[in-house]
Design an enzyme around this catalytic site. Structure first.
Site, PDB file in Angstrom:
ATOM      1  N   GLU A   1      10.106  -5.662  -4.201  1.00  0.00           N
ATOM      2  CA  GLU A   1       9.106  -6.389  -3.415  1.00  0.00           C
ATOM      3  C   GLU A   1       9.557  -7.840  -3.289  1.00  0.00           C
ATOM      4  OE1 GLU A   1       6.405  -8.193  -1.340  1.00  0.00           O
ATOM      5  OE2 GLU A   1       6.430  -6.000  -1.508  1.00  0.00           O
TER       6      GLU A   1
ATOM      7  N   CYS B   1      -6.059  -6.565   4.706  1.00  0.00           N
ATOM      8  CA  CYS B   1      -7.252  -6.605   5.555  1.00  0.00           C
ATOM      9  C   CYS B   1      -8.291  -7.598   5.040  1.00  0.00           C
ATOM     10  CB  CYS B   1      -7.888  -5.218   5.645  1.00  0.00           C
ATOM     11  SG  CYS B   1      -6.802  -3.943   6.316  1.00  0.00           S
TER      12      CYS B   1
ATOM     13  N   ALA C   1       0.801  -1.221   0.000  1.00  0.00           N
ATOM     14  CA  ALA C   1       0.000   0.000   0.000  1.00  0.00           C
ATOM     15  C   ALA C   1       0.834   1.272   0.000  1.00  0.00           C
ATOM     16  CB  ALA C   1      -0.945  -0.015   1.204  1.00  0.00           C
ATOM     17  N   ALA C   2       1.672   1.463   1.011  1.00  0.00           N
ATOM     18  CA  ALA C   2       2.421   2.716   1.109  1.00  0.00           C
ATOM     19  C   ALA C   2       3.440   2.845  -0.014  1.00  0.00           C
ATOM     20  CB  ALA C   2       3.111   2.813   2.469  1.00  0.00           C
TER      21      ALA C   2
ATOM     22  N   ARG D   1       2.749  10.114 -11.265  1.00  0.00           N
ATOM     23  CA  ARG D   1       1.738  11.048 -11.769  1.00  0.00           C
ATOM     24  C   ARG D   1       2.302  12.456 -11.895  1.00  0.00           C
ATOM     25  NH1 ARG D   1      -1.381   8.543  -7.556  1.00  0.00           N
ATOM     26  NH2 ARG D   1      -2.646   6.854  -8.409  1.00  0.00           N
TER      27      ARG D   1
ATOM     28  N   ASN E   1      -2.067   3.970   2.767  1.00  0.00           N
ATOM     29  CA  ASN E   1      -2.361   4.577   1.469  1.00  0.00           C
ATOM     30  C   ASN E   1      -2.240   6.100   1.527  1.00  0.00           C
ATOM     31  OD1 ASN E   1      -3.352   2.604  -0.749  1.00  0.00           O
ATOM     32  ND2 ASN E   1      -4.239   1.792   1.120  1.00  0.00           N
TER      33      ASN E   1
ATOM     34  N   ARG F   1     -24.938  13.281  25.054  1.00  0.00           N
ATOM     35  CA  ARG F   1     -25.803  13.983  26.015  1.00  0.00           C
ATOM     36  C   ARG F   1     -25.534  13.503  27.442  1.00  0.00           C
ATOM     37  NH1 ARG F   1     -31.966  13.760  24.215  1.00  0.00           N
ATOM     38  NH2 ARG F   1     -32.131  15.145  26.026  1.00  0.00           N
TER      39      ARG F   1
END
Length: 464
Positions: free
Chosen positions: A44, A54, A20-21, A31, A318, A455
């Site tokens: 990797e 997950c 992910a990271a 980009r 991410n 409350r």
């Protein structure tokens, strides 16, 4: 000639870790910069990239049928975007002084050095694997990567017996217990704590305990596994505590994770008290302008307590990647911190929390009040309304919201997002009572359960 000069003068970004990271960072940097400006090399060590760890329990349990469903972007898709992604390649050393990394091809064993101008460390976390006899026996599994998930599924497919023991009752342990129940196993969960889900206060964890037992899961609390027992074939046959043995044809370790910072430690990079890398708001490693780190290998600022924490979640990873990729691509972005929001489930029971538990508040010296309320997910008269328990902590005197825990059925878990936003905004419980939340009988009582708790908390703050 022009292409050669461009290649010689462009910078190189090296990324360690392809989930992910790491790949979010690589993709964002791409980009913002073309391949003639920035060369991107990513390493990797596994077989997969950009996947949802997950989702592994749901793959094991059969809700997800194929691992490909958990993959957001394949290696080929990354390479098509001019990212030099090298799979099954493990980085063995970071040489900060000479700005290079040493990597080993896990198939051939060949090693080579790769220089960098900019470095991203996204090495993730590793499952805690206790140092005890038998823990490496066949049939004992940690579950952190898709490779781990595939190994467990292969074991389940070839194991004749139907007895499973899950060691640990945190998020992974609870989710894996459900997965194994769904596969028809008799499941025992051995938990070192007094109740499951140590991310909750014990009174809320008790609700989870009762629900798990209601599903047929045998819960063993206040018990530490001391060894894994094996049979004549060398495979696991049971786990042992000080007082008992629990037969097992398969064992899943759900004890938690630690930051995987072996490389960073050896390179002399700064680590926090939880073992994670320390970064600034731009996710740069402190003291190193050209090194970034993100994901499960870093510590982040807790916006409620003001202290550094290690929280291993894909949502954070991410976001870290987006911030890192922006910085590495020449832009500027920051990651301000977290409030510790997480949600999980065991069958139809939803479990959510955000902010501080009682012991967290005590540890940082906060004076607080706590309230617990019972409500329903919908208007009580509307079909399908189910019970929900909400616990809320507020700072004494100021009324600042400190934390919320929710346990209930359908519609309970995502209500924690109301509290997560309130915590991020630094709201008081009194301010929360005026929140303009959506209402209709199929979705909520007139007073949403979170606001009912607010409350009650207001009244307690005023009386304190």
């Amino acid at each position: 000639m022009n292409m050669s000069r461009t290649r010689d003068t462009r910078e190189r970004l090296v990324v360690i870790g392809g989930d992910a990271a790491g790949m979010s960072a690589a993709s964002q940097a791409r980009r913002l910069t073309g391949p003639d400006e920035l060369e991107i090399v990513a390493f990797e060590r596994g077989h997969f990239t950009s996947y949802s760890a997950c989702g592994i329990p749901y793959w094991v349990g059969g809700d997800v049928t194929e691992p490909d469903q958990l993959i957001a972007r394949t290696p080929e898709e990354h390479r098509a975007r001019d990212i030099d992604l090298r799979m099954r390649t493990e980085v063995m050393e970071i040489d900060v002084g000479r700005q290079r990394v040493r990597a080993r091809d896990l198939e051939s064993g060949a090693e080579s050095w790769t220089s960098y101008d900019k470095l991203v460390i996204a090495t993730g976390a590793r499952p805690i694997r206790p140092d005890m006899p038998g823990v490496d026996a066949p049939g004992v599994h940690g579950v952190q990567t898709l490779d781990d998930g595939q190994a467990l599924i292969d074991t389940l497919a070839h194991t004749r017996g139907r007895r499973a023991v899950v060691v640990g009752a945190g998020y992974i342990g609870v989710e894996m217990a459900e997965a194994l129940i769904n596969r028809g196993y008799e499941v025992t969960v051995v938990n070192r704590g007094s109740e499951p889900m140590s991310t909750l206060d014990p009174d809320m964890g008790r609700l989870v305990h009762e629900a798990m037992e209601g599903l047929g899961i045998t819960m063993v609390d206040d018990a530490a596994v001391t060894k894994v027992l094996t049979g004549e074939d060398g495979r696991v046959r049971a786990v042992a505590t000080e007082n008992a043995e629990y037969p097992a044809d398969v064992v899943v370790l759900g004890i938690g994770v630690r930051p995987e910072t072996t490389l960073a430690r050896a390179a002399g990079l700064p680590l926090g008290s939880h073992g994670g890398l320390l970064t600034d708001l731009a996710m740069r490693v402190r003291g190193h302008e050209n090194i970034w780190a993100g994901g499960d290998c870093v510590e982040v600022l807790d916006l409620v307590s003001g202290q550094e924490r290690h929280i291993a979640l894909g949502t954070h990873a991410n976001k870290h990647g987006q911030v890192i990729g922006t910085g590495a691509g020449g832009g500027y972005a920051t990651f301000p911190g977290v409030v510790g929001t997480a949600v999980s489930k065991v069958c139809d029971l939803e479990i959510a929390r955000t902010g501080l538990r009682e012991k967290d508040a005590r540890r940082v010296g906060l004076q607080f009040v706590s309230v617990t309320i019972e409500s329903t997910s919908r208007a009580g008269y509307y079909p399908g309304a189910s019970p929900m328990t909400v616990k809320m902590l507020a700072e004494r005197r100021t009324g600042r919201l400190l934390g919320v825990q929710i346990v209930g059925r359908e519609g309970a878990g995502k209500r924690v997002d109301i509290a997560a936003v309130a915590l991020t905004a630094g709201m008081t419980v009194e301010q929360m009572t005026a929140l303009d939340l959506g209402y209709a009988p199929p979705f909520s009582p007139v007073w949403d359960p979170v606001l009912v708790a607010a409350r009650k908390a207001v009244a307690k703050v005023r009386a304190s």
